[in-house]
Design a protein around this motif. Structure first.
Motif, PDB file in Angstrom:
ATOM      1  N   VAL A 135       0.629  -1.126   0.111  1.00 25.74           N
ATOM      2  CA  VAL A 135      -0.039   0.042  -0.128  1.00 25.74           C
ATOM      3  C   VAL A 135       0.838   1.206  -0.089  1.00 25.74           C
ATOM      4  O   VAL A 135       1.993   1.260   0.539  1.00 25.74           O
ATOM      5  CB  VAL A 135      -0.952   0.024   1.228  1.00 25.74           C
ATOM      6  N   PRO A 136       0.372   2.174  -0.847  1.00 27.19           N
ATOM      7  CA  PRO A 136       1.099   3.467  -0.629  1.00 27.19           C
ATOM      8  C   PRO A 136       1.874   3.989   0.445  1.00 27.19           C
ATOM      9  O   PRO A 136       3.094   4.224   0.658  1.00 27.19           O
ATOM     10  CB  PRO A 136       0.331   4.378  -1.394  1.00 27.19           C
ATOM     11  N   GLU A 137       1.020   3.973   1.475  1.00 26.49           N
ATOM     12  CA  GLU A 137       1.418   4.621   2.832  1.00 26.49           C
ATOM     13  C   GLU A 137       2.566   3.560   3.522  1.00 26.49           C
ATOM     14  O   GLU A 137       3.181   4.039   4.639  1.00 26.49           O
ATOM     15  CB  GLU A 137       0.322   4.992   3.836  1.00 26.49           C
ATOM     16  N   ALA A 138       2.680   2.626   3.101  1.00 22.36           N
ATOM     17  CA  ALA A 138       3.750   1.473   3.752  1.00 22.36           C
ATOM     18  C   ALA A 138       5.159   1.630   2.874  1.00 22.36           C
ATOM     19  O   ALA A 138       6.001   0.996   3.059  1.00 22.36           O
ATOM     20  CB  ALA A 138       2.963   0.316   3.912  1.00 22.36           C
ATOM     21  N   ARG A 139       5.204   2.274   1.676  1.00 18.32           N
ATOM     22  CA  ARG A 139       6.399   2.104   0.752  1.00 18.32           C
ATOM     23  C   ARG A 139       7.415   2.940   1.410  1.00 18.32           C
ATOM     24  O   ARG A 139       7.251   3.930   2.264  1.00 18.32           O
ATOM     25  CB  ARG A 139       5.838   2.697  -0.581  1.00 18.32           C
ATOM     26  N   GLY A 140       8.487   2.688   0.959  1.00 18.42           N
ATOM     27  CA  GLY A 140       9.792   3.577   1.347  1.00 18.42           C
ATOM     28  C   GLY A 140      10.165   2.684   2.732  1.00 18.42           C
ATOM     29  O   GLY A 140      11.349   3.265   3.160  1.00 18.42           O
ATOM     30  N   ARG A 141       9.806   1.832   3.223  1.00 18.73           N
ATOM     31  CA  ARG A 141      10.215   1.439   4.528  1.00 18.73           C
ATOM     32  C   ARG A 141      10.874  -0.087   4.544  1.00 18.73           C
ATOM     33  O   ARG A 141      11.117  -0.816   5.399  1.00 18.73           O
ATOM     34  CB  ARG A 141       9.101   1.332   5.424  1.00 18.73           C
ATOM     35  N   GLY A 142      11.023  -0.683   3.248  1.00 18.95           N
ATOM     36  CA  GLY A 142      11.795  -1.942   3.012  1.00 18.95           C
ATOM     37  C   GLY A 142      10.782  -2.971   3.107  1.00 18.95           C
ATOM     38  O   GLY A 142      11.128  -4.123   2.837  1.00 18.95           O
ATOM     39  N   LEU A 143       9.616  -2.753   2.987  1.00 16.91           N
ATOM     40  CA  LEU A 143       8.579  -3.855   3.140  1.00 16.91           C
ATOM     41  C   LEU A 143       8.443  -4.771   1.869  1.00 16.91           C
ATOM     42  O   LEU A 143       8.358  -5.788   1.838  1.00 16.91           O
ATOM     43  CB  LEU A 143       6.976  -3.246   3.357  1.00 16.91           C
ATOM     44  N   GLY A 144       8.764  -4.055   0.554  1.00 10.78           N
ATOM     45  CA  GLY A 144       8.765  -4.740  -0.593  1.00 10.78           C
ATOM     46  C   GLY A 144       9.765  -5.753  -0.653  1.00 10.78           C
ATOM     47  O   GLY A 144       9.829  -6.996  -1.071  1.00 10.78           O
ATOM     48  N   THR A 193       9.366   0.719  -9.489  1.00 12.58           N
ATOM     49  CA  THR A 193       9.789   0.301  -8.015  1.00 12.58           C
ATOM     50  C   THR A 193       9.840  -1.186  -7.806  1.00 12.58           C
ATOM     51  O   THR A 193      10.828  -1.667  -7.602  1.00 12.58           O
ATOM     52  CB  THR A 193       8.870   0.898  -7.031  1.00 12.58           C
ATOM     53  N   ALA A 194       8.703  -1.828  -8.376  1.00 14.78           N
ATOM     54  CA  ALA A 194       8.775  -3.380  -8.121  1.00 14.78           C
ATOM     55  C   ALA A 194       9.874  -4.014  -9.100  1.00 14.78           C
ATOM     56  O   ALA A 194      10.712  -4.731  -8.602  1.00 14.78           O
ATOM     57  CB  ALA A 194       7.344  -3.846  -8.518  1.00 14.78           C
ATOM     58  N   ARG A 195      10.059  -3.444 -10.381  1.00 16.14           N
ATOM     59  CA  ARG A 195      11.165  -3.876 -11.058  1.00 16.14           C
ATOM     60  C   ARG A 195      12.286  -3.619 -10.453  1.00 16.14           C
ATOM     61  O   ARG A 195      13.286  -4.574 -10.483  1.00 16.14           O
ATOM     62  CB  ARG A 195      11.059  -3.265 -12.445  1.00 16.14           C
ATOM     63  N   ALA A 196      12.475  -2.604  -9.784  1.00 19.02           N
ATOM     64  CA  ALA A 196      14.018  -2.468  -8.998  1.00 19.02           C
ATOM     65  C   ALA A 196      14.115  -3.453  -8.058  1.00 19.02           C
ATOM     66  O   ALA A 196      15.315  -3.782  -7.722  1.00 19.02           O
ATOM     67  CB  ALA A 196      13.796  -0.726  -8.628  1.00 19.02           C
ATOM     68  N   ILE A 197      13.000  -3.713  -7.323  1.00 15.01           N
ATOM     69  CA  ILE A 197      13.052  -4.592  -6.122  1.00 15.01           C
ATOM     70  C   ILE A 197      13.467  -6.124  -6.599  1.00 15.01           C
ATOM     71  O   ILE A 197      14.426  -6.848  -6.141  1.00 15.01           O
ATOM     72  CB  ILE A 197      11.832  -4.662  -5.299  1.00 15.01           C
ATOM     73  N   TYR A 198      12.837  -6.409  -7.778  1.00 17.21           N
ATOM     74  CA  TYR A 198      13.148  -7.519  -8.526  1.00 17.21           C
ATOM     75  C   TYR A 198      14.578  -7.668  -9.003  1.00 17.21           C
ATOM     76  O   TYR A 198      15.267  -8.719  -8.527  1.00 17.21           O
ATOM     77  CB  TYR A 198      12.159  -7.606  -9.814  1.00 17.21           C
ATOM     78  N   ALA A 199      14.932  -6.860  -9.343  1.00 16.43           N
ATOM     79  CA  ALA A 199      16.608  -6.588  -9.899  1.00 16.43           C
ATOM     80  C   ALA A 199      17.493  -6.655  -8.660  1.00 16.43           C
ATOM     81  O   ALA A 199      18.261  -7.648  -8.458  1.00 16.43           O
ATOM     82  CB  ALA A 199      16.770  -5.482 -10.515  1.00 16.43           C
ATOM     83  N   ALA A 200      17.193  -6.078  -7.611  1.00 13.06           N
ATOM     84  CA  ALA A 200      18.098  -6.180  -6.307  1.00 13.06           C
ATOM     85  C   ALA A 200      17.894  -7.476  -5.732  1.00 13.06           C
ATOM     86  O   ALA A 200      18.720  -7.959  -4.972  1.00 13.06           O
ATOM     87  CB  ALA A 200      17.389  -5.136  -5.464  1.00 13.06           C
ATOM     88  N   SER A 201      16.978  -8.108  -6.016  1.00 14.09           N
ATOM     89  CA  SER A 201      16.476  -9.588  -5.716  1.00 14.09           C
ATOM     90  C   SER A 201      17.053 -10.667  -6.274  1.00 14.09           C
ATOM     91  O   SER A 201      16.906 -11.873  -5.967  1.00 14.09           O
ATOM     92  CB  SER A 201      15.386  -9.869  -5.194  1.00 14.09           C
TER      93      SER A 201
END
Length: 161
Positions: free
Chosen positions: A89-98, A127-135
């Protein structure tokens, strides 16, 4: 993030996931009204047919508040899992939850005996694509598509576990 718990599905979670995805993709990607029912069918099928030893949902919650989701699903190909329905959810983004959700999904897939995992997304999910790449995921293909009323570039990503 000590207050955030990752748990399996409970009553109402599937409806919440469908509503979150439908609202987000309608507002931010311009998808039409067919998208929500499509996600609903994916999640109902997951819930109806899943093998708990090989498939799992992770719902991120802070108390009673749902913050995100990710699903590890069987693909039908031996050794290959699918990452599905990733959302924060938008309000939880930027905290490493993804990253936390993605790591939980990957660890589960590995522990369940999968050797690879794949996902499909589209170019607009930066943003999701960046998380996928970092993972450790690698984009293996991209193709122009028209789905849910919009032109987009559909991507296929994979990762060795």
């Amino acid at each position: 993030m000590a207050e955030i718990e990752l748990r399996d599905l409970e009553d109402g979670d599937l409806d919440w996931c469908v509503a979150q995805h439908a609202a987000h993709y309608t507002q931010h990607a311009g998808f039409n009204a067919e998208f929500g029912p499509w996600i609903g069918e994916i999640l109902r099928e997951f819930d109806r047919d899943r093998d708990p030893a090989r498939e799992r949902a992770f719902i991120a919650v802070d108390g009673e508040t749902r913050l995100g989701s990710i699903f590890c699903a069987a693909s039908g190909t031996p050794g290959l899992a699918k990452l599905r329905c990733f959302f924060v959810v938008p309000e939880a983004r930027g905290r490493g939850l993804g990253q936390t959700l993605t790591r939980a999904c990957l660890n589960f897939a590995r522990d369940a005996g999968y050797t690879r995992i794949e996902l499909h997304t589209h170019e607009g999910q930066t943003t999701a694509r960046a998380i996928y790449a970092a993972s450790g995921f690698v984009r293996v293909s991209a193709r122009p598509s028209h789905f849910f009323g919009v032109d987009a570039v559909e991507e296929h990503w994979t990762r060795v576990l």
